[in-house]
Design a protein around this motif. Structure first.
Motif, PDB file in Angstrom:
ATOM      1  N   CYS A 103     -24.341 141.673 -56.704  1.00  0.00           N
ATOM      2  CA  CYS A 103     -22.619 141.759 -57.054  1.00  0.00           C
ATOM      3  C   CYS A 103     -22.440 143.322 -57.600  1.00  0.00           C
ATOM      4  N   CYS A 106     -21.113 142.143 -61.612  1.00  0.00           N
ATOM      5  CA  CYS A 106     -21.347 141.193 -62.259  1.00  0.00           C
ATOM      6  C   CYS A 106     -23.694 142.015 -62.511  1.00  0.00           C
ATOM      7  N   CYS A 153     -18.766 138.304 -54.118  1.00  0.00           N
ATOM      8  CA  CYS A 153     -19.330 137.754 -54.944  1.00  0.00           C
ATOM      9  C   CYS A 153     -18.965 135.615 -54.999  1.00  0.00           C
ATOM     10  N   CYS A 158     -16.757 135.148 -61.464  1.00  0.00           N
ATOM     11  CA  CYS A 158     -16.787 136.833 -61.295  1.00  0.00           C
ATOM     12  C   CYS A 158     -15.889 137.063 -59.788  1.00  0.00           C
TER      13      CYS A 158
HETATM   14 ZN   LIG Z   1     -20.346 139.490 -59.495  1.00  0.00          ZN
END
Ligand SMILES: [Zn+2]
Ligand SMILES: [Mg+2]
Ligand SMILES: [Zn+2]
Lengths: 886, 85
Positions: A103, A106, A153, A158
């Motif tokens: 991602c 994150c 994600c 997130c």
């Molecule tokens: Zn993420």
């Protein structure tokens, strides 16, 4: 002398890992900050690329890091701290895949929690990954594919949208067009949680993905990139040093500009330049960027170039090395040495040495070598004390050193007659390319080679050079003598027949000796036999003339060198099978007389008897009587032939290709006829009356018919010419007996050369609609498409000459292309098979004893012991059995 | 059930699974261990067709241009090491 202690150990495993910036700094002897190498006085600058802490290359100095001297200090790494991070060129593919699997916000792997747990569990189940590398690989490939497919994600806290990532070769990453800097990439990779790394195929214990983006660069020790002092006193630096200088310069400028707050654009340009220098420092042949060049324009040899390819470390220094005790020079022929021998120039014999360990039995003998010293032929160059110290012998010190020599010393004496050496010609394509020979020290500057040894080495004497290796140990010499000696290779493992055999004049000579059994006086017979190893008396004469002169037949003389008890019957090479060849002249019959001596009853000894590849008689003698007698026979037969041919005389000239005027006329008529026929086909083709052949269109039909007609005409011309070329003609003797040339060559000389072809077709290329401006557009006749009517004797017309050159060029290009392609194929095959061996139980195994074949060749037969690839000579067995019944 | 039995194709040589007695004899005859035998993956169509299990040794009788019939042994393995590229 340096003594090393070797502790042999078995490598149980090798682990590959990424090196971290901390580790680079930890192993570094010094940080490198300045691009300057030496000061004005020639001393290395501290914290420069030649810092004395990086190791010693100058003799006499001591290393500042470890205190050791040249050759003892292994050298020490330094490091450069990079102002901005830079991508490692070798990892771009992996970096791209990582960026796509994680991602962008994150940094977690884009897998839903349950999938991730499932995969992590599976990997844990696998246990020790190094035991299941392929399974692990398959699994991580699958995980990565799954993660890359996700567009968002999957982690609920997130949910960031994904953006497409692309790689501009070699090192520019883009995210939906927007450029990602190495710094940004590094930050993303840093965010990947360690426990998720196994999913991506990375072992978190030894590697972190952000280490693929360099922040510090290791500087190799000076021992890896020594500078050389030229004769003029100037220093010349290694290519790697040059490259590191570039890196340091740009790094420094980048740092200054960044720190002084220079415009973003300038910083970015310098950053990219740094990336370029570091990329080319690793590999100067990275696709997509121009290679970095020396001032002279030569591309720099950087890290990858040191290892890669034919001139690289692996192929040039590890798989193949230069060796001592070897010699190389031009080869030339000597028909009077044995096939087992090699003529070695005295100069070389006095340079190459054989170590002789002094014992009480050879004490006096070895002392004589030492006494003669290095400048008189069977002398010695070195003596070696029992403690390993080598002492060079000179004319001055030889007397004093002679006193020292005693039992236990080793004397390196000159190469002498009878020593066993290995002889080799490149390309070494088969085992017969390197054979063991006995030395014959000779005057002159070339290696001397007997002619039957040419085919296995594929050698000729147009300037070929060969290598000679002098064996240094008793075991090596014994092994070479038993398995590598020339005589052990007369029969080839490729087709079970002789690769070593008579050629050229040997065949003409023995043909002249035996064809129609010519008679020789006592003087001549003795003269011929004196060249061979035959020691007995002449047998009863075959004829006594009216004048009382005794004469011996050539076949009788030849019979004297045959081993006893031979039974053979086969047609000679000149046997045609029709009424033109009398059986008495062309059919070889060998049988023993009452006392068991073999007699050549009829036939001519030519290529089919003693020639390389085809010689049946030679083959049988080697097979039935062993290699010693086989070698003796070949030596004798070739010498006999040379003696005969020099006694009788044998020459050929251009008038051998002369044919009578009427024959020339008939050939002309035949060719004219064929041309007219082709013209008829062309007319039919143009008017549309040509009937196409099955499966071909009109044009193809015309070509096929033309080729056929003209081919037939060439053959007919040849046949007409051959009628006037009989065995009274030396060129014909050579062609028919298999000594050299063919009847086709002769018919092209006196008949017609025939159709020239490019790519198997009549010549098509050239101008629009025609091959040459000498012809009308769309002329499809014989002459316009490359038919050469003339013969070589008469000479070619200008257009014929041009077509002939086109055909000839194709042949040259073909051979050039074929050799390079087959060379590569050979390399791959050899690399795949080189460590296979046949064990005493006839299984084929590799070095770890894994079975490849349960029975060598499926039948367990050594092809060089087979009979033309059959396990037995069935005909011979039946013949022998039937003789015994009689 | 598979629709085709590869063993019936004329190009496919005869495959048989060795009994444990035969296995022992083969290993003794060639003075070898199972790990030094050539391998055949469990997923090989022939291994599947004769119902081989990992650890079995398969005897293959092939027609040979030089020897008439040649005999070959392969150890059945679950994990098949492939080298890509
Ligand atoms: Zn993420
Ligand atoms: Mg040559
Ligand atoms: Zn040192």
């Amino acid at each position: 002398m340096v003594s090393y202690q070797y502790i042999p150990k078995k490598i149980s495993r090798i682990q590959f890992a990424l090196i971290s910036p901390d580790e680079v700094r930890k192993m570094s002897a010094t940080k490198i900050i300045t691009a300057d190498t030496y000061d004005d006085d020639g001393f290395p600058i501290e914290m420069g690329l030649m810092d004395p802490r990086l190791g010693v290359i100058e003799p006499g100095l001591k290393c500042k890091t470890c205190g050791r001297k040249v050759d003892e200090c292994p050298g020490h790494f330094g490091h450069i701290d990079l102002a901005m991070p830079v991508i490692h060129e070798g990892y771009t593919k992996l970096i791209k895949e990582l960026l796509q699997s994680i991602c962008r916000a994150c940094g977690r792997v884009k897998l839903p929690k349950e999938r991730m747990d499932l995969y992590l569990g599976k990997i844990r189940e696998l246990g020790d990954i190094s035991l299941h590398p392929f399974q692990f690989q398959t699994m991580t490939d699958q995980i990565r594919d799954e993660a890359m497919d996700s567009m968002q994600c999957p982690h609920p806290d997130c949910g960031e949208k994904c953006k497409a990532i692309s790689l501009d070769k070699p090192t520019t990453f883009r995210e939906e067009g927007h450029k990602l800097t190495p710094k940004e990439i590094r930050e993303r990779l840093e965010r990947i949680p360690g426990e998720q790394l196994p999913l991506l195929g990375i072992n978190p214990e030894v590697a972190r993905p952000e280490w693929m983006i360099l922040t510090s660069l290791p500087v190799p020790p000076v021992t890896v990139r020594p500078s050389i002092t030229l004769e003029s006193g100037d220093r010349s630096e290694d290519d790697l040093t040059h490259k590191l200088v570039d890196v340091l310069r740009i790094n420094q400028r980048l740092q200054e500009n960044r720190d002084s707050g220079a415009p973003q654009l300038i910083v970015e340009d310098l950053w990219e330049l740094l990336q370029y220098h570091i990329t080319t420092y690793f590999d100067n042949q990275t696709s997509g960027i121009p290679p970095a060049r020396h001032r002279s324009g030569r591309p720099l040899k950087t890290l990858a170039q040191r290892l890669k390819g034919k001139e690289g470390r692996f192929r040039s220094n590890l798989s193949g090395k230069r060796v001592n005790f070897s010699a190389r020079t031009v080869i030339s022929p000597d028909p009077y040495i044995s096939i087992n021998e090699v003529g070695v120039p005295k100069e070389i014999a006095m340079e190459l040495t054989v170590p002789i360990r002094v014992n009480e039995f050879n004490f006096e003998q070895t002392k004589e070598f030492v006494l003669r010293g290095p400048e008189v032929h069977p002398g010695a160059n070195y003596i070696i004390r029992p403690d390993g110290q080598r002492l060079r012998l000179t004319d001055k010190n030889k007397e004093s050193l002679l006193e020292k020599v005693m039992v236990g010393y080793v004397v390196e004496r000159h190469l002498m007659d009878g020593d066993i050496v290995l002889f080799n010609r490149q390309p070494s394509l088969h085992r017969m390319s390197m054979m063991a020979h006995e030395v014959r020290v000779m005057e002159g500057k070339t290696f001397r080679l007997n002619l039957p040894d040419c085919p296995p080495y594929n050698a000729d004497f147009d300037g070929d050079e060969m290598n000679l290796h002098c064996l240094q140990g008793e075991e090596a010499r014994a092994e070479a003598m038993i398995i590598m000696r020339v005589q052990e290779h007369i029969l080839s493992p490729r087709f079970g027949g002789p690769v070593i055999g008579a050629l050229h004049d040997h065949i003409s000579g023995s043909f002249k000796l035996t064809y129609k059994n010519p008679m020789f006086t006592k003087d001549d017979a003795y003269h011929i036999l004196s060249r061979t190893s035959y020691k007995g008396p002449l047998p009863e004469p075959d004829s006594v003339g009216e004048d009382g002169v005794k004469r011996w037949g050539g076949r009788t003389i030849f019979s004297l060198i045959l081993p006893p008890g031979l039974h053979m019957e086969y047609p000679s090479a000149i046997f045609t099978g029709d009424e033109t060849s009398r059986k008495e002249d062309t059919y070889v019959v060998i049988e023993p007389d009452d006392s068991g001596r073999s007699l050549l009853r009829s036939g001519a000894i030519d290529e089919k008897s003693i020639g390389a590849f085809k010689g049946k008689l030679l083959e049988k003698i080697v097979r039935d009587f062993g290699t010693d007698i086989g070698r003796q026979f070949l030596d004798d037969a070739t010498r006999l032939a040379i003696a005969t041919i020099t006694l009788i005389g044998f020459s050929t000239g251009i008038d051998e290709e002369d044919i009578p005027e009427e024959a020339k006329l008939r050939i002309q008529e035949t060719l004219d006829d064929a041309e007219r026929k082709v013209d008829d086909y062309v007319k039919k083709f143009n008017s549309g009356y040509l009937d196409p052949l099955p499966g071909r269109d009109l044009k193809e039909t015309l070509e096929v018919e033309a080729m056929k007609t003209l081919g037939r005409a060439r053959d007919q011309a040849g046949q007409i010419a051959s009628r006037y070329l009989g065995l009274g003609n030396s060129a014909v003797i050579m062609a028919r007996s298999g000594a050299r040339g063919s009847m086709l060559n002769l018919s092209q000389m006196s008949g017609s050369i025939g159709q020239q072809a490019v790519r198997g077709e009549r010549i098509q290329r050239g101008y629009q609609g025609r091959t040459l401006p000498h012809f009308k557009v769309n002329d499809l006749g014989a002459a316009a498409k490359g038919f050469v009517k003339s013969c070589y004797k008469k000479g070619l017309t200008p257009t014929e000459y041009f077509f002939h050159s086109m055909g000839g060029r194709e042949g040259l290009v073909d051979t050039a292309v074929r050799t390079s392609r087959s060379g590569y194929m050979q390399r791959r095959l050899i690399n795949a098979l080189e460590d296979l061996k046949v064990l005493p139980d006839l299984t084929v195994r590799n070095t770890s004893e894994v079975i490849v074949q349960f029975l060598y060749g499926e039948d367990g037969i050594d092809p060089s012991r087979s009979v033309r690839s059959e396990p037995f000579d069935y005909d011979d067995i039946i013949m022998t059995a039937m003789r015994e019944v009689d | 059930m598979p629709r085709f039995n590869v063993m019936e194709n004329y190009l496919v040589p005869k495959h048989t699974i060795l009994t444990s007695k035969e296995q022992e004899k083969v290993l003794a005859d060639f003075n070898t261990t199972p790990s030094q035998l050539p391998q055949i993956p469990l997923i090989d169509p022939c291994a599947k067709a004769i119902g081989a299990k990992a650890g079995d040794i398969i005897k293959i009788e092939r027609e040979s241009p030089t020897a008439g019939t040649s005999i070959y042994y392969r150890l059945v393995v679950a994990e098949w090491s492939t080298v890509d590229e």
